[in-house]
Design a protein around this motif. Structure first.
Motif, mmCIF file in Angstrom:
data_model
loop_
_atom_site.group_PDB
_atom_site.id
_atom_site.type_symbol
_atom_site.label_atom_id
_atom_site.label_comp_id
_atom_site.label_asym_id
_atom_site.label_seq_id
_atom_site.Cartn_x
_atom_site.Cartn_y
_atom_site.Cartn_z
ATOM 1 N N PHE A 11 2.193 -15.746 44.458
ATOM 2 C CA PHE A 11 1.940 -15.171 45.778
ATOM 3 C C PHE A 11 2.341 -16.136 46.895
ATOM 4 N N SER A 12 2.107 -17.430 46.716
ATOM 5 C CA SER A 12 2.416 -18.398 47.772
ATOM 6 C C SER A 12 3.916 -18.504 48.030
ATOM 7 N N SER A 13 4.725 -18.142 47.042
ATOM 8 C CA SER A 13 6.176 -18.186 47.247
ATOM 9 C C SER A 13 6.640 -17.158 48.279
ATOM 10 N N TYR A 14 5.756 -16.245 48.652
ATOM 11 C CA TYR A 14 6.064 -15.240 49.677
ATOM 12 C C TYR A 14 5.508 -15.623 51.047
ATOM 13 N N GLY A 15 4.890 -16.791 51.131
ATOM 14 C CA GLY A 15 4.368 -17.281 52.401
ATOM 15 C C GLY A 15 2.850 -17.338 52.419
ATOM 16 N N GLU A 16 2.337 -18.159 53.319
ATOM 17 C CA GLU A 16 0.889 -18.372 53.410
ATOM 18 C C GLU A 16 0.125 -17.103 53.792
ATOM 19 N N LEU A 19 -0.091 -14.918 50.746
ATOM 20 C CA LEU A 19 -1.051 -15.526 49.826
ATOM 21 C C LEU A 19 -2.483 -15.243 50.261
ATOM 22 N N ALA A 20 -2.786 -15.431 51.552
ATOM 23 C CA ALA A 20 -4.143 -15.199 52.051
ATOM 24 C C ALA A 20 -4.570 -13.748 51.840
ATOM 25 N N ARG A 21 -3.673 -12.801 52.141
ATOM 26 C CA ARG A 21 -3.998 -11.379 51.933
ATOM 27 C C ARG A 21 -4.182 -11.084 50.450
ATOM 28 N N ALA A 22 -3.302 -11.633 49.617
ATOM 29 C CA ALA A 22 -3.372 -11.377 48.175
ATOM 30 C C ALA A 22 -4.679 -11.913 47.589
ATOM 31 N N LEU A 23 -5.079 -13.112 47.991
ATOM 32 C CA LEU A 23 -6.315 -13.682 47.459
ATOM 33 C C LEU A 23 -7.531 -12.864 47.892
ATOM 34 N N THR A 24 -7.503 -12.354 49.109
ATOM 35 C CA THR A 24 -8.610 -11.527 49.593
ATOM 36 C C THR A 24 -8.689 -10.211 48.816
ATOM 37 N N ILE A 25 -7.563 -9.538 48.645
ATOM 38 C CA ILE A 25 -7.541 -8.280 47.895
ATOM 39 C C ILE A 25 -7.866 -8.544 46.432
ATOM 40 N N LYS A 66 8.488 -10.577 51.348
ATOM 41 C CA LYS A 66 8.523 -11.474 52.518
ATOM 42 C C LYS A 66 7.877 -10.815 53.732
ATOM 43 N N LYS A 67 7.897 -9.482 53.780
ATOM 44 C CA LYS A 67 7.327 -8.746 54.914
ATOM 45 C C LYS A 67 5.834 -8.483 54.767
ATOM 46 N N GLY A 68 5.299 -8.503 53.539
ATOM 47 C CA GLY A 68 3.891 -8.189 53.397
ATOM 48 C C GLY A 68 3.431 -8.005 51.972
ATOM 49 N N LEU A 69 2.437 -7.165 51.810
ATOM 50 C CA LEU A 69 1.780 -6.967 50.526
ATOM 51 C C LEU A 69 1.393 -5.500 50.379
ATOM 52 N N LYS A 70 1.658 -4.957 49.192
ATOM 53 C CA LYS A 70 1.272 -3.578 48.904
ATOM 54 C C LYS A 70 0.327 -3.568 47.716
ATOM 55 N N LEU A 71 -0.706 -2.737 47.827
ATOM 56 C CA LEU A 71 -1.615 -2.465 46.714
ATOM 57 C C LEU A 71 -1.221 -1.106 46.164
ATOM 58 N N GLY A 72 -0.597 -1.122 44.995
ATOM 59 C CA GLY A 72 -0.113 0.109 44.386
ATOM 60 C C GLY A 72 -1.124 0.680 43.413
ATOM 61 N N LYS A 91 6.873 10.040 42.090
ATOM 62 C CA LYS A 91 6.248 11.102 41.300
ATOM 63 C C LYS A 91 4.831 10.749 40.859
ATOM 64 N N ILE A 92 4.559 9.453 40.676
ATOM 65 C CA ILE A 92 3.266 9.055 40.112
ATOM 66 C C ILE A 92 2.493 8.105 41.019
ATOM 67 N N SER A 93 3.116 7.034 41.434
ATOM 68 C CA SER A 93 2.414 5.970 42.144
ATOM 69 C C SER A 93 2.390 6.175 43.650
ATOM 70 N N ARG A 94 1.388 5.582 44.256
ATOM 71 C CA ARG A 94 1.269 5.498 45.713
ATOM 72 C C ARG A 94 0.783 4.088 46.022
ATOM 73 N N TYR A 95 0.912 3.676 47.280
ATOM 74 C CA TYR A 95 0.493 2.335 47.648
ATOM 75 C C TYR A 95 -0.163 2.332 49.021
ATOM 76 N N VAL A 96 -0.891 1.246 49.270
ATOM 77 C CA VAL A 96 -1.484 0.985 50.573
ATOM 78 C C VAL A 96 -0.880 -0.324 51.059
ATOM 79 N N GLU A 97 -0.346 -0.314 52.247
ATOM 80 C CA GLU A 97 0.184 -1.525 52.866
ATOM 81 C C GLU A 97 -1.010 -2.361 53.332
ATOM 82 N N ILE A 98 -1.067 -3.616 52.897
ATOM 83 C CA ILE A 98 -2.148 -4.521 53.282
ATOM 84 C C ILE A 98 -1.644 -5.356 54.454
#
Length: 125
Positions: A11-16, A19-25, A66-72, A91-98
């Motif tokens: 996650f940190s390779s995509y920026g701080e 990483l912060a959003r990913a750790l929280t989610i 690089k632009k953000g994080l999605k919870l699929g 057809k199957i998946s959906r996501y929420v932009e974090i």
């Protein structure tokens, strides 16, 4: 869920900020999905949250960019979404932009995660 340095490094390779959003989610998922397995999939550039190795065992994924994080959500097309958080036209998946760490406090997001977990339980009866 135990701290996993490989996942945090991924996650940190995509920026701080990502990483912060990913750790929280990730913390929210750990609280919401009892004994969930966190599985880093570097080639697919995502982290899966599942209860086994089959698609039927998948609950959700975290997909950084690089632009953000999605919870699929696996089978997200079947989830009730009264707050209109879900995006995507697959057809199957959906996501929420974090967008921020505060998204983890959203009752609507927590309800989607709970609903996805219950759908997993129903699929695997």
């Amino acid at each position: 869920m135990k701290r996993d340095l490989a996942t945090e490094e991924f996650f940190s390779s995509y920026g701080e900020d990502v990483l912060a959003r990913a750790l929280t989610i990730r913390g929210l998922l750990s609280k919401s999905l009892p004994d969930v397995i966190e599985q880093l999939d570097r080639p697919a550039k995502m982290v899966a949250y599942c209860y086994g190795q089959r698609y039927i065992d998948l609950v959700c994924t975290l997909v950084p960019s690089k632009k953000g994080l999605k919870l699929g959500f696996y089978k997200g097309n079947e989830l009730s979404d009264p707050d209109k958080l879900l995006e995507g036209s697959g057809k199957i998946s959906r996501y929420v932009e974090i967008h921020s760490k505060n998204d983890a406090r959203s009752d609507a997001l927590k309800a989607l995660i709970q609903q996805a977990y219950e759908a997993y339980l129903d699929r695997t009866k």
